[in-house]
Design a protein around this motif. Structure first.
Motif, PDB file in Angstrom:
ATOM      1  N   LEU A 228       0.816  -1.128  -0.125  1.00  0.00           N
ATOM      2  CA  LEU A 228       0.129   0.003  -0.136  1.00  0.00           C
ATOM      3  C   LEU A 228       0.765   1.329   0.109  1.00  0.00           C
ATOM      4  N   ARG A 229       2.190   1.072   0.775  1.00  0.00           N
ATOM      5  CA  ARG A 229       2.785   2.248   0.848  1.00  0.00           C
ATOM      6  C   ARG A 229       3.542   2.611  -0.527  1.00  0.00           C
TER       7      ARG A 229
ATOM      8  N   THR B  52       1.897   8.306   0.961  1.00  0.00           N
ATOM      9  CA  THR B  52       1.145   7.461   1.959  1.00  0.00           C
ATOM     10  C   THR B  52       1.710   7.795   3.423  1.00  0.00           C
TER      11      THR B  52
ATOM     12  N   TRP C 127      -2.303   6.067   3.584  1.00  0.00           N
ATOM     13  CA  TRP C 127      -2.402   4.742   3.192  1.00  0.00           C
ATOM     14  C   TRP C 127      -3.477   3.999   3.518  1.00  0.00           C
TER      15      TRP C 127
END
Length: 595
Positions: A185-186, A212, A217
């Motif tokens: 996700l980052r 993020t 994030w």
């Protein structure tokens, strides 16, 4: 949440204006990968291995290959680099295509030119970074665009089963996946930044990490989950409608019902791909298009619109032809054959202790085609029926079979599934199976402590009897497979593979393959060479059905009664609605247009 739904609604209305162009873009990339790229990589691997007379790649021989075939290692590394480049370029094609279509400036020539420019900007130092990136973002890449190449990267199910066997391993596995998800996700913006802003990988990684920070994030995760959830709802409703219609059509005469089944299967494939396209376009538009800073170099809007229509028409024709050919085979009753049923370790529905005589007798009453068992050499060079290399789990004795004589081993009592029994010699087990007229699939389990003549001694003692009673032998050790075929060519011998790296060219009569990486292509290629393929260890009803639709010749299972029920369902070809439902639930992903 309301803001997210509003944004998704806005992007959906924008998607509707150019849905056919987006659809053509996604399908064309998938078709190129499936019909050209994957076969070329498979052919290249086969040519490389055959040129060096290497029958297969596995964890058993990778060190030997590295030591004695350095040119093969170099060639395979080059192939891996090319694979990374292809994965990068297909994502770039999707990202650039979505951007150009949204601006009404898309042409095939312009897209190819931009992809070439993206390729030229890559440097050798970028490849390792890209490899790490794709490993991290595979779960999220499936939401944006389920590429057929990344879909083939998966952990075999037997490894996952092992990792979840106790609390410590389960905790470590869950922790690992949480960390992987967080990092993915980052870094989810890294590739779009490389494509849209032409950043180097390291710079893109840093900027994605900055974007993020804090809880931002979580916002990305919420958007991805919302889009994925809506896609699942739409697909479920769509599938229910088509299956319901086919259920009614099945009451019509068979030729008419078959015609509509082929049409409805094509509708399912087109609808699935359309929803996949919507998911990808909305995700990219919502998250990544704001990153765009460079204008595409393309033709005029009028020329672009004309090119999009021609391109869409060509792609639809190719898609329909490819899908229709596969669908005809899938729905044809002539393609369906009953797989042989194989009881794993001689038990069924936990009816006894694995590899023991009481379990064999109970399992025989369920009429399996084969009973699978495992054989170890003992200290006095006899053979005992046992799977584990240590007796501690079943017998409570911290010894290996090679540390005890056959007489000592057969005095031990083993416990499992609420049952207990004595260990059996292979001679006794084989004699009992012969009396029951039960065919066997014997796995020879060698260890470094075995005597040098172990395989020859096994063949001398049991080879003729095994042939007379139509038994099969298989082993995870290819050296054992080669020795068995050399010592007794008439004995059917199969090579066990825990992972489908590539199609092997071996002396074996067939393959026992771990089911989670077993593909329709592998089975088809094996059949073309006259080799059978068995899937192991298949215990879930949906996976049993999947293996049958992939044309596996046999299924090794712990749940024999359930397998018999699934085979009965599979052989009932009167319901096309059921076949369509099986295609949705158990046949390959929606990026593949033929089973």
């Amino acid at each position: 949440m309301k803001n997210i739904l509003t944004a998704i609604g806005q992007q959906t209305r924008a998607f509707q204006r150019h849905w056919l162009s987006y659809f053509s873009l996604f399908v064309s990339v998938d078709l190129v990968i499936q019909l050209i790229v994957i076969p070329l990589f498979r052919l290249a691997t086969t040519v490389i291995l055959q040129a060096a007379q290497i029958p297969f790649i596995s964890y058993q021989n990778v060190v030997i290959i590295a030591r004695h075939h350095p040119l093969v290692v170099v060639a395979l590394l080059v192939e891996l680099i090319c694979l990374l480049l292809v994965v990068d370029l297909q994502f770039a094609a999707v990202l650039l295509g979505i951007r150009d279509i949204s601006r009404e400036m898309f042409t095939v020539r312009g897209l190819v030119r931009e992809i070439w420019q993206t390729l030229r900007r890559l440097r050798p130092s970028s490849l390792l970074v890209l490899m790490v990136y794709f490993i991290l973002v595979i779960p999220f890449a499936d939401l944006v665009y389920r590429t057929p190449l990344l879909a083939k990267i998966q952990v075999p199910q037997f490894i996952l089963d092992y990792l979840t066997r106790n609390g410590l391993l389960l905790t470590a596995t869950v922790t690992f996946y949480i960390i992987l998800t967080f990092l993915g996700l980052r870094l989810v913006w890294a590739l779009p930044l490389m494509v849209y802003q032409r950043l180097r990988p390291r710079a893109a990684f840093r900027q994605s990490w900055q974007r993020t920070q804090g809880r931002r994030w979580l916002a990305v995760a919420l958007r991805l989950l919302t889009i994925g959830f809506l896609a699942v709802l739409v697909m479920a409703a769509f599938y229910a409608l088509v299956i319901g219609a086919q259920w009614l059509l099945d009451f019509l005469p068979q030729p008419v019902a078959a015609l509509f089944a082929n049409i409805n299967l094509l509708i399912i494939q087109l609808g699935s791909e359309l929803v996949t396209t919507w998911t990808g376009v909305v995700t990219v538009s919502l998250l990544f298009l704001p990153l765009t800073t460079t204008a595409p170099v393309t033709a005029s809007p009028r020329l672009a619109a004309k090119g999009r229509r021609a391109f869409a028409g060509l792609i639809l024709v190719v898609l329909v032809v490819v899908a229709a050919a596969g669908n005809g085979l899938y729905l044809s009753t002539s393609q369906h054959h009953r797989p042989v049923t194989i009881s794993h370790r001689g038990v069924a529905e936990e009816n006894g202790v694995q590899n023991t005589l009481p379990a064999l007798k109970r399992t025989h009453r369920l009429h399996p085609d084969y009973v699978e068992l495992d054989v170890h050499e003992t200290k006095d060079q006899q053979f005992v029926v046992l799977h584990d290399e240590n007796l501690k789990e079943l017998a409570g004795v911290n010894k290996t079979p090679r540390q005890l004589t056959l007489k000592q081993l057969t005095r031990l009592t083993v416990h499992e599934n609420g049952h207990q029994a004595k260990l059996a010699s292979f001679t006794t087990y084989l004699r009992t199976a012969d009396r029951l007229h039960q065919k066997l699939l014997v796995e020879i389990k060698p260890t470094p402590a075995d005597s040098p003549g172990m395989v020859k001694r096994f063949v001398d003692r049991y080879g003729t009897d095994l042939i007379q009673h139509h038994a099969l032998v298989h082993s995870l050790d290819y050296g054992v497979v080669e020795q068995l075929k050399r010592l007794e060519p008439r004995l059917p011998v199969m090579y066990i593979q825990p992972y489908n790296f590539t199609y092997p060219n071996t002396a074996a009569n067939g393959y026992s393959m771990e089911y989670s990486t077993l593909t329709y292509d592998f089975i088809t290629l094996a059949h073309l060479q006259g080799k059978r393929v068995y899937a192991w260890t298949v215990n879930e009803p949906a996976i049993m059905m999947q293996m049958m639709y992939k044309n596996a010749d046999g299924i090794i299972t712990d749940n024999l009664a359930e397998l018999n029920r699934q085979i009965a369902t599979y052989e009932d070809q009167r319901s096309y609605a059921r076949q369509l439902l099986n295609y949705i639930l158990v046949v390959p992903t929606n990026t593949e247009f033929a089973p």
